[in-house]
Write a protein that holds these residues in place. Structure first.
Motif, short mmCIF file in Angstrom:
data_model
loop_
_atom_site.label_atom_id
_atom_site.label_comp_id
_atom_site.label_asym_id
_atom_site.label_seq_id
_atom_site.Cartn_x
_atom_site.Cartn_y
_atom_site.Cartn_z
N ALA A 113 0.78 -1.04 0.25
CA ALA A 113 -0.04 -0.06 0.08
C ALA A 113 0.92 1.24 -0.13
N PHE A 114 0.42 2.19 -0.34
CA PHE A 114 0.94 3.59 -0.23
C PHE A 114 1.30 4.04 0.83
N ALA A 115 2.39 4.90 1.21
CA ALA A 115 2.72 5.20 2.66
C ALA A 115 1.60 6.03 2.88
N THR A 128 4.79 9.48 -2.87
CA THR A 128 4.05 9.28 -4.05
C THR A 128 2.71 8.50 -3.74
N ASP A 129 1.67 8.70 -4.30
CA ASP A 129 0.52 7.54 -4.09
C ASP A 129 -0.41 7.44 -5.13
N SER A 130 0.26 7.83 -6.25
CA SER A 130 -0.57 7.48 -7.69
C SER A 130 0.36 7.28 -8.67
N THR A 131 -0.08 6.98 -9.99
CA THR A 131 0.68 6.80 -11.26
C THR A 131 1.25 8.18 -11.49
N GLU A 132 0.64 9.26 -11.35
CA GLU A 132 1.00 10.50 -11.86
C GLU A 132 2.18 11.14 -11.03
N THR A 133 1.92 11.19 -9.51
CA THR A 133 3.14 11.37 -8.84
C THR A 133 4.25 10.52 -9.11
N THR A 134 4.28 9.26 -9.47
CA THR A 134 5.18 8.43 -9.43
C THR A 134 5.93 8.80 -10.79
N LYS A 135 5.24 9.16 -11.67
CA LYS A 135 5.80 9.92 -13.11
C LYS A 135 6.76 10.92 -12.63
N ALA A 136 6.34 11.76 -11.66
CA ALA A 136 7.14 12.92 -11.35
C ALA A 136 8.22 12.30 -10.44
N LYS A 137 8.07 11.49 -9.81
CA LYS A 137 9.14 10.81 -8.89
C LYS A 137 10.16 10.33 -9.80
N LEU A 138 9.85 9.61 -10.86
CA LEU A 138 10.60 9.02 -11.84
C LEU A 138 11.60 10.08 -12.37
N ALA A 139 11.08 11.26 -12.82
CA ALA A 139 11.85 12.15 -13.31
C ALA A 139 13.28 12.88 -12.50
N TYR A 140 13.05 12.64 -11.13
CA TYR A 140 13.95 12.83 -10.19
C TYR A 140 14.87 11.73 -9.92
N ASP A 141 14.22 10.57 -10.30
CA ASP A 141 15.20 9.26 -10.05
C ASP A 141 16.24 9.20 -11.24
N LEU A 142 15.49 9.54 -12.68
CA LEU A 142 16.45 9.71 -13.74
C LEU A 142 17.65 10.81 -13.69
#
Length: 311
Positions: free
Chosen positions: A189-191, A268-282
């Motif tokens: 589950a999301f935190a 992050t708690d959704s696909t959209e926020t995870t997309k933003a998170k991926l931008a920082y990871d990359l």
């Protein structure tokens, strides 16, 4: 004292200057993407046929993926000969926003992001040495937390959860238990969706990030790093790899206890926020270096001391 005061004086002057002065860049052509995020940090001016070359000394901004007229190509050539800086929109956006732009992202551009192998190997050795050196401090803190959780007598001290690591290999992650119901904590589950089930002690451990302390064992085992993209739960990782382009590239490096996305964006708690998170990871993958790691260390310590931010 004199050195400290001098340092503070120069730092204060630098911050004041940063707020007062905005760099000026002339835009060549018509970029495909919005320049709004850049205009917040830089004063952008549109170039025309009457703009003298001397006015461009601060640099020009150009979208190298857009089509340029012969006159605009001539301006770029003149700037090159005059040693005037030429900034590509994507790269400048990355450095100012500290995240990779996905506007022109492709497998070709991502495959060119090869982390420095020598630094990656050195980082492993340095992190393990740091953990061993700090054991006299870490062990008493871990023991105190363990006794505090054990005194509640409502479940085990630690909980284990399967996560996805480097090269998509799964491993068992360790954390101090922060919820009263261990079964609820072990569910994927999301935190942000489990905050209401966190115990009083658990809230403190989460806000101070001390619940992550057992993951130092994962670092010593070679499954994790102190700094890197946070490891995701397998079902979520599988879902995101199908829904979000290039998601699997974040598994190029070892996952971390803390990371650039954690100190910059948070939960992050959704696909959209995870997309933003991926931008920082990359972004971390692309600019993988000791300088960026040091900045993350500093930001993480600030989060631990203030309890503000998200992991």
């Amino acid at each position: 004292m004199g050195m400290t005061l001098t340092t503070l004086w120069f730092l204060s002057f630098y911050l004041w200057k940063e707020r007062k002065i905005k760099a000026e860049l002339y835009v060549v052509g018509k970029p495909k993407q919005s320049l709004k995020s850049l205009s917040d940090n830089i004063k952008l001016l549109q170039i025309d046929n009457n703009t003298p070359l001397s006015a461009l000394k601060s640099g020009v901004l150009v979208d190298l993926h857009s089509s340029l007229s012969s006159a605009e190509e001539r301006i770029i050539a003149d700037c090159t000969l005059a040693q005037i800086p030429i900034y590509h929109v994507d790269l400048l956006s990355e450095r100012l926003n500290h995240r990779v732009s996905d506007f022109n992202l492709s497998h070709t551009s991502l495959k060119s992001m090869h982390p420095n192998v020598q630094y990656a190997q050195l980082k492993v050795a340095l992190e393990k040495t740091l953990i061993i050196a700090l054991l006299p401090i870490i062990l008493p803190i871990a023991l105190f937390i363990s006794l505090a959780i054990f005194a509640q007598r409502d479940g085990p001290v630690l909980f284990r959860q399967t996560r996805v690591g480097q090269h998509n290999k799964v491993f068992t992650l360790f954390k101090f238990r922060t919820m009263a119901d261990i079964k609820a904590e072990q569910k994927e589950a999301f935190a942000t969706h489990t905050q209401h089930r966190v115990s009083t002690l658990g809230r403190f451990l989460r806000s101070s990030r001390l619940d992550e302390l057992p993951q130092l064992w994962n670092v010593l085992k070679g499954e994790m790093s102190i700094i890197g993209p946070r490891p995701e739960q397998p079902n979520f990782a599988k879902q995101y790899s199908l829904e979000i382009p290039f998601y699997s590239f974040r598994h190029t490096l070892k996952p971390g206890i803390t990371g650039w996305a954690q100190v910059t964006q948070g939960y992050t708690d959704s696909t959209e926020t995870t997309k933003a998170k991926l931008a920082y990871d990359l972004y971390y993958l692309k600019y993988f270096s000791w300088r960026l790691d040091f900045e993350i260390y500093v930001k993480t310590i600030g989060v631990m001391l203030t309890g503000k931010g998200a992991k």
